[in-house]
Structure formats: structure tokens, C-alpha cells
Design a protein around this motif. Structure first.
Motif, PDB file in Angstrom:
ATOM      1  N   ALA A 187      13.745   7.063  13.738  1.00  0.00           N
ATOM      2  CA  ALA A 187      13.777   5.654  13.166  1.00  0.00           C
ATOM      3  C   ALA A 187      12.602   5.273  12.456  1.00  0.00           C
ATOM      4  O   ALA A 187      12.701   4.620  11.235  1.00  0.00           O
ATOM      5  N   ASN A 188      11.465   5.947  12.656  1.00  0.00           N
ATOM      6  CA  ASN A 188      10.019   5.878  11.903  1.00  0.00           C
ATOM      7  C   ASN A 188      10.326   6.284  10.452  1.00  0.00           C
ATOM      8  O   ASN A 188       9.722   5.860   9.522  1.00  0.00           O
ATOM      9  N   ALA A 189      11.277   7.363  10.227  1.00  0.00           N
ATOM     10  CA  ALA A 189      11.451   8.016   9.175  1.00  0.00           C
ATOM     11  C   ALA A 189      12.212   7.397   8.091  1.00  0.00           C
ATOM     12  O   ALA A 189      12.102   7.695   6.861  1.00  0.00           O
ATOM     13  N   SER A 190      12.840   6.276   8.570  1.00  0.00           N
ATOM     14  CA  SER A 190      13.350   5.493   7.613  1.00  0.00           C
ATOM     15  C   SER A 190      12.766   4.492   7.103  1.00  0.00           C
ATOM     16  O   SER A 190      12.833   3.750   6.027  1.00  0.00           O
ATOM     17  N   VAL A 191      11.509   3.917   7.525  1.00  0.00           N
ATOM     18  CA  VAL A 191      10.968   2.831   7.371  1.00  0.00           C
ATOM     19  C   VAL A 191      10.161   2.743   5.783  1.00  0.00           C
ATOM     20  O   VAL A 191      10.389   1.922   4.830  1.00  0.00           O
ATOM     21  N   LEU A 192       9.483   3.889   5.638  1.00  0.00           N
ATOM     22  CA  LEU A 192       8.659   3.988   4.288  1.00  0.00           C
ATOM     23  C   LEU A 192       9.759   4.188   3.314  1.00  0.00           C
ATOM     24  O   LEU A 192       9.100   3.584   2.039  1.00  0.00           O
ATOM     25  N   PRO A 193      10.704   4.984   3.435  1.00  0.00           N
ATOM     26  CA  PRO A 193      11.472   5.163   2.106  1.00  0.00           C
ATOM     27  C   PRO A 193      12.069   3.944   1.832  1.00  0.00           C
ATOM     28  O   PRO A 193      12.121   3.414   0.591  1.00  0.00           O
ATOM     29  N   VAL A 194      12.561   3.169   2.683  1.00  0.00           N
ATOM     30  CA  VAL A 194      13.544   1.891   2.301  1.00  0.00           C
ATOM     31  C   VAL A 194      12.573   0.761   1.683  1.00  0.00           C
ATOM     32  O   VAL A 194      12.764   0.092   0.701  1.00  0.00           O
ATOM     33  N   LEU A 195      11.165   0.780   2.215  1.00  0.00           N
ATOM     34  CA  LEU A 195      10.197  -0.036   1.742  1.00  0.00           C
ATOM     35  C   LEU A 195       9.721   0.308   0.395  1.00  0.00           C
ATOM     36  O   LEU A 195       9.519  -0.530  -0.569  1.00  0.00           O
ATOM     37  N   SER A 196       9.732   1.605   0.215  1.00  0.00           N
ATOM     38  CA  SER A 196       9.201   2.256  -1.171  1.00  0.00           C
ATOM     39  C   SER A 196      10.414   1.773  -2.203  1.00  0.00           C
ATOM     40  O   SER A 196      10.028   1.431  -3.401  1.00  0.00           O
ATOM     41  N   VAL A 197      11.713   2.172  -1.947  1.00  0.00           N
ATOM     42  CA  VAL A 197      12.456   1.831  -2.965  1.00  0.00           C
ATOM     43  C   VAL A 197      12.834   0.309  -3.068  1.00  0.00           C
ATOM     44  O   VAL A 197      12.822  -0.138  -4.326  1.00  0.00           O
ATOM     45  N   GLY A 198      12.575  -0.294  -1.883  1.00  0.00           N
ATOM     46  CA  GLY A 198      12.583  -1.962  -2.238  1.00  0.00           C
ATOM     47  C   GLY A 198      11.666  -2.322  -3.093  1.00  0.00           C
ATOM     48  O   GLY A 198      11.923  -3.354  -3.742  1.00  0.00           O
ATOM     49  N   SER A 199      10.516  -1.866  -3.030  1.00  0.00           N
ATOM     50  CA  SER A 199       9.278  -2.244  -4.128  1.00  0.00           C
ATOM     51  C   SER A 199       9.788  -1.968  -5.361  1.00  0.00           C
ATOM     52  O   SER A 199       9.405  -2.518  -6.312  1.00  0.00           O
ATOM     53  N   LEU A 200      10.170  -0.694  -5.766  1.00  0.00           N
ATOM     54  CA  LEU A 200      10.886  -0.295  -7.142  1.00  0.00           C
ATOM     55  C   LEU A 200      11.880  -1.381  -7.659  1.00  0.00           C
ATOM     56  O   LEU A 200      11.709  -1.740  -8.487  1.00  0.00           O
ATOM     57  N   VAL A 201      12.509  -1.716  -6.585  1.00  0.00           N
ATOM     58  CA  VAL A 201      13.783  -2.681  -6.875  1.00  0.00           C
ATOM     59  C   VAL A 201      13.009  -4.005  -7.261  1.00  0.00           C
ATOM     60  O   VAL A 201      13.381  -4.892  -8.269  1.00  0.00           O
ATOM     61  N   GLY A 202      12.116  -4.477  -6.495  1.00  0.00           N
ATOM     62  CA  GLY A 202      11.353  -5.601  -6.634  1.00  0.00           C
ATOM     63  C   GLY A 202      10.889  -5.546  -8.204  1.00  0.00           C
ATOM     64  O   GLY A 202      10.648  -6.620  -8.804  1.00  0.00           O
ATOM     65  N   TYR A 203       9.992  -4.569  -8.598  1.00  0.00           N
ATOM     66  CA  TYR A 203       9.363  -4.410  -9.678  1.00  0.00           C
ATOM     67  C   TYR A 203      10.695  -4.365 -11.079  1.00  0.00           C
ATOM     68  O   TYR A 203      10.360  -5.277 -11.996  1.00  0.00           O
ATOM     69  N   GLY A 204      11.741  -3.808 -10.569  1.00  0.00           N
ATOM     70  CA  GLY A 204      12.773  -4.103 -11.754  1.00  0.00           C
ATOM     71  C   GLY A 204      13.297  -5.528 -11.852  1.00  0.00           C
ATOM     72  O   GLY A 204      13.713  -6.116 -12.811  1.00  0.00           O
ATOM     73  N   ALA A 205      13.291  -6.121 -10.705  1.00  0.00           N
ATOM     74  CA  ALA A 205      13.817  -7.702 -10.603  1.00  0.00           C
ATOM     75  C   ALA A 205      12.762  -8.426 -11.363  1.00  0.00           C
ATOM     76  O   ALA A 205      13.135  -9.214 -12.424  1.00  0.00           O
ATOM     77  N   VAL A 206      11.635  -8.268 -11.506  1.00  0.00           N
ATOM     78  CA  VAL A 206      10.549  -8.799 -12.063  1.00  0.00           C
ATOM     79  C   VAL A 206      10.598  -8.553 -13.797  1.00  0.00           C
ATOM     80  O   VAL A 206      10.549  -9.604 -14.465  1.00  0.00           O
ATOM     81  N   ILE A 207      10.673  -7.317 -14.002  1.00  0.00           N
ATOM     82  CA  ILE A 207      11.102  -6.925 -15.468  1.00  0.00           C
ATOM     83  C   ILE A 207      12.009  -7.552 -16.044  1.00  0.00           C
ATOM     84  O   ILE A 207      12.114  -8.107 -17.224  1.00  0.00           O
ATOM     85  N   ALA A 208      13.367  -7.596 -15.083  1.00  0.00           N
ATOM     86  CA  ALA A 208      14.621  -8.384 -15.670  1.00  0.00           C
ATOM     87  C   ALA A 208      14.554  -9.588 -15.934  1.00  0.00           C
ATOM     88  O   ALA A 208      15.347 -10.313 -16.509  1.00  0.00           O
ATOM     89  N   ALA A 209      13.489 -10.232 -15.074  1.00  0.00           N
ATOM     90  CA  ALA A 209      13.220 -11.861 -15.446  1.00  0.00           C
ATOM     91  C   ALA A 209      12.398 -12.308 -16.318  1.00  0.00           C
ATOM     92  O   ALA A 209      12.511 -13.426 -16.629  1.00  0.00           O
ATOM     93  N   LEU A 210      11.823 -11.273 -17.055  1.00  0.00           N
ATOM     94  CA  LEU A 210      10.836 -11.562 -18.151  1.00  0.00           C
ATOM     95  C   LEU A 210      11.840 -11.950 -19.275  1.00  0.00           C
ATOM     96  O   LEU A 210      12.761 -11.465 -19.620  1.00  0.00           O
TER      97      LEU A 210
END
Length: 487
Positions: free
Chosen positions: A337-360
Motif C-alpha cells: 500500500a505504501n509503495a503506491s503513494v509516492l508514484p501516484v502523487l508524483s505523476v499527479g504533480s506532473l499532470v498538474g504541471y501540464g494543466a497549468v501549461i495548457a491553461a496559459l
């Protein structure tokens, strides 16, 4: 928008991307880098920084986590239990016995394909397959430098992006966007898999023969320095398992028989098919249109539901069949269970970055350039996803960024060009698994570390089997899909 404003906006986007890649490659956490890079792009573009961070960035990251955290969670848990029960090792040992040293490369490729197509996390597979490959390659006197490419071919190519029904997270990401299932375009997926397998095995056989003619054998022990924290930071943005949890839990001293070890993998594949093809399409899910369920449709969620049920049932079956081999079951479950947390948050952060770029505002020029690429929507989608996966070093991150920004547009273009969304799904997934295997990719870094080789020794062969072979298969799918549609 004036030319100067557009230029400044594009410069800000490029500067933020360079900063993200530069520091991520050096092991800085994406959890911090992604919002900082996004805010830098917003600041240079004259956009409200705090609004983009708390609303645009976090809103998109939260949507990714809400959609896919269950898959990360169950996938990591299943992989950890397969490892700790000795099941992955039992499958690897079975392949060693059946194919032997004379077919060392083929044994490693098939072993990797079986466990990853059955739902075992890529990093769990790496740590189990590397000792198997080392024993086989030493016995057959095949150069150690070919180990990473053989493992990559079996674990990181066709079973990740092409084989229909694969439970890999990359195969799940397009489903909410296109209303598809993990079995999208099955015929094309099988053909693409055959191309990747045939090309990769041909190359590895060619290299093995050349090494024998040159008198090159397995070689001396050449372990590489392994900076665990550096590997961890790179790895967690490229796959769905935190390598730090590999050492936690307790691995069984004696694994199960092959017949028992393979059962949970069969359950994943079989139940995934049954849920997506036979069961879910027949249920009444009209209630999903209500506002409290997000006014969604069954097509938008059924693919994820099918994989979740398959993994959940497989986990129960695995625990029941191997209860005696899991004396520290709670520790293994906690580690998974612990092994899933950092990857999903890391990829989620990349997705958040992409969303900001797409909104500019300046991103509109990028959108027009991408959509204007010749060859139609399939080629445009392939190029966009390849570029984003390459730049982020993450197949799942690049794919989600591309679909968040352009998924709806591609779906409209597909309808206008009479393209089956299933074909979009397969092209998008395959495109995410090509140029992501660049030197800074976390899977590449980890694979080289566990095999005891360096980029200089082994990276060329990884490029050929994991990048060139995948690009050839992608081209075949685009051509066949353009001529005959999805099948």
C-alpha cells in the motif's frame, strides 16, 4: 495576443520545462519541482500565480489521483504479495528450467512478459528477474550488458502498451477520456506486440551472435554504484511502485509450485476480460447520470472498474493460496500500500504541471501546431504523446498531460474523421511507451542499477528493443488503423 506577449509566454513555458527536466534528472522531488515550474511559467506569462497553483494545478492533480489511485494501490499491493509469496520467483525459476541456458534471452523475455501482463509491478519484476537473468546469462556465457535489454523487452514494451487487456496504468489512462476498455483495438494490439517481440528478439540474437564471434562472454562482475534516493526519485514518476518498499515485508524462503504461482495472474487477465466484455456492458448504470455521481456514463468508468475488480479478486486468491508463505502478511500489505503513494502523487504533480501549461494563453499556439501536424489525428496524437512522455520521462505522466490538454479535441476529430475511439486509445498508449525510455527515465536508471551495468554498456540495446521496436510497431498500427480502422 501580441507577438511579444506570445513570445514571452512561450519562453516562460520552455524555461519552466527545462528547469523541471534539469532538476528532476538530478533527483529533486517532482512533488516540489512540478508546482514550482508551473508557477514560474504562470509568472512569466503574467497569469495569477496563486490561483493557478491552488485551483488549476491542484484541481487537475486531484482529479488524476481520484481517478487512478485505486489502480496504483491495488497494483502495487498485488505486486508486493506476488513477490513476498515467492510467486514471481517461482515463475522465473520455472522458465529457467524449461528453456534453460541455451535459450537464456528467450527465457528472460517470456518470464518478464508473463508476470507483467499478469499485473505485477514493473519494479517488482526488475528485482526478481535480474538474478534469474544473471544466472542464465552466466551459464550460457551471454554478455551481461544484454541483460537490461532482455528484461526491458519482456516487461516494458508490448505488455505495457500493446497487448489487449494489460492492467498497466498506461492502458487505463485513456479509458475515461475515450470511453474505452483495456481491450481497445485488440487485433491491432496483438499485431503490434508481435512486431515488438520479433524485432527485439532478432536484435538480441544478432548481438549475442556478434559477441560470440568476437569472443565476448558474460564478463567480470561490474556492479554499479546505486544511489538509492536518486533512483527512487526518478523511478516514482515513471512507474507505479516505490522502490523503497521493495525491502519491506518478508519474502518466502520457498515459493509455491508454478501451477499455484500462475493462478493469480490468470485471474487478473481472465476476470479483467469478463468484467469489461461480458459483465459491465450488461448492467444498468443509468444512475451514473445523476449529479451526485458526477453526471458521468458507464463507458467513462467501466474500464477502470473492470481492472479494479480483477486485481482485488486476484489479491484475495493470492493470499488464500499462499497464506502459509506470507507469515508477515500485514507487513507485506502495508509495504504494498505504501509503495503506491509516492508514484501516484508524483505523476499527479506532473499532470498538474501540464494543466497549468495548457491553461496559459500562449499554449493555444502550441495546440494549433500539434493539431496542424500532417497525417491526420492519429499521427498528431502520436507525436504529441511521444514528445510529452520524452520530456517528462514518464509514460503515464506524458500520456495524461496530452489527454488532459487535447483528449476532448482528438475525440471530436475522431468523430469527424470516422475514427473509432478504440484506435485513439491504442495509438495513445503505444505512443506513451516509446520515447519515455530516454536516459533520464526512472525505469531505465533502476534497470541498469539492478543489472550491474551502465548506460555506456547497455543503453544502446535498450534503445533498440524498447524505443526503435516500439516506434516501428506504432507506425504499423497507425498505417493499418488508417487503412482498415480499429479491429
Amino acid at each position: 495576443m501580441t507577438a511579444m506577449t506570445l513570445g514571452i509566454g512561450l519562453a516562460g513555458m520552455l524555461l519552466s520545462l527545462v528547469a523541471l527536466i534539469w532538476f528532476a534528472y538530478r533527483g529533486w522531488s517532482v512533488l516540489l519541482l512540478a508546482p514550482l515550474a508551473a508557477m514560474l511559467a504562470a509568472l512569466v506569462s503574467g497569469e495569477p500565480v496563486l490561483a493557478h497553483w491552488t485551483l488549476t494545478f491542484m484541481g487537475s492533480a486531484a482529479r488524476f489521483v481520484s481517478q487512478f489511485f485505486p489502480l496504483f494501490l491495488l497494483g502495487a499491493l498485488f505486486g508486493k504479495l506476488m513477490e513476498d509469496s515467492g510467486s514471481v520467483d517461482a515463475i522465473a525459476q520455472y522458465m529457467m528450467r524449461k528453456l534453460g541456458a541455451r535459450r537464456a534471452v528467450l527465457a528472460v523475455v517470456i518470464g518478464g512478459a508473463i508476470v507483467t501482463y499478469g499485473g505485477v509491478s514493473l519494479f517488482v519484476a526488475f528485482f526478481v528477474l535480474a538474478p534469474m537473468a544473471e544466472a542464465l546469462f552466466r551459464s550460457a556465457n551471454v554478455p551481461r550488458r544484454l541483460m537490461p535489454a532482455a528484461i526491458a523487452l519482456g516487461t516494458s514494451t508490448f505488455t505495457m502498451s500493446a497487448l489487449p487487456g494489460t492492467p498497466a496504468i498506461q492502458n487505463a489512462i485513456p479509458m475515461p477520456f475515450f470511453g474505452t476498455t483495456p481491450f481497445a483495438a485488440p487485433g491491432l494490439g496483438v499485431i503490434a506486440s508481435a512486431v515488438m517481440i520479433a524485432f527485439g528478439l532478432w536484435w538480441l540474437a544478432r548481438e549475442e551472435s556478434a559477441a560470440r564471434r568476437a569472443g565476448e562472454g558474460f564478463g567480470a562482475e561490474t556492479p554499479t554504484a546505486n544511489d538509492a534516493e536518486l533512483v527512487r526519485e526518478r523511478a516514482t514518476v515513471s512507474q507505479s511502485f516505490d522502490p523503497a518498499e521493495i525491502e519491506h515485508g518478508s519474502v518466502s524462503a520457498s515459493g509455491p509450485p508454478f501451477g499455484v504461482a500462475i493462478v493469480p495472474l490468470v485471474v487478473v487477465v481472465g476476470l479483467n476480460f469478463a468484467m469489461n466484455v461480458l459483465i459491465l456492458p450488461r448492467i444498468d448504470a443509468s444512475y451514473l447520470s445523476e449529479p451526485r455521481w458526477g453526471s458521468t456514463t458507464l463507458g467513462a468508468v467501466s474500464g477502470v472498474w473492470g481492472v479494479l475488480v480483477a486485481l482485488a479478486v486476484a489479491i484475495v486468491v493470492l493470499a488464500m493460496l499462499n497464506r502459509a508463505r506470507l507469515p508477515l502478511l500485514r507487513a507485506s500489505v502495508d509495504a504494498g500500500a505504501n509503495a503506491s503513494v509516492l508514484p501516484v502523487l508524483s505523476v499527479g504533480s506532473l499532470v498538474g504541471y501540464g494543466a497549468v501549461i495548457a491553461a496559459l494563453p500562449a499554449f493555444e499556439a502550441v495546440r494549433e501546431w500539434v493539431l496542424g501536424i500532417g497525417g491526420g489525428p492519429l499521427v498528431s496524437l502520436a507525436v504529441a504523446t511521444n514528445l510529452l512522455a520524452a520530456l517528462t520521462g514518464s509514460a503515464s505522466g506524458g500520456l495524461t498531460i496530452a489527454l488532459d490538454a487535447l483528449g476532448h479535441t482528438y475525440l471530436e476529430l475522431a468523430a469527424a474523421h470516422h475514427i473509432d475511439p478504440a484506435l485513439l486509445h491504442r495509438v495513445a498508449v503505444m505512443s506513451s511507451g516509446t520515447l519515455d525510455s530516454l536516459p533520464h527515465n526512472g525505469a531505465v536508471v533502476t534497470l541498469l542499477a539492478v543489472c550491474g551495468t551502465t548506460h555506456k554498456q547497455s543503453y544502446r540495446d535498450i534503445v533498440v528493443v524498447a524505443v526503435v521496436g516500439a516506434l516501428i510497431a506504432l507506425a504499423v498500427v497507425i498505417v493499418l488503423g488508417s487503412l482498415f480502422g480499429s479491429f
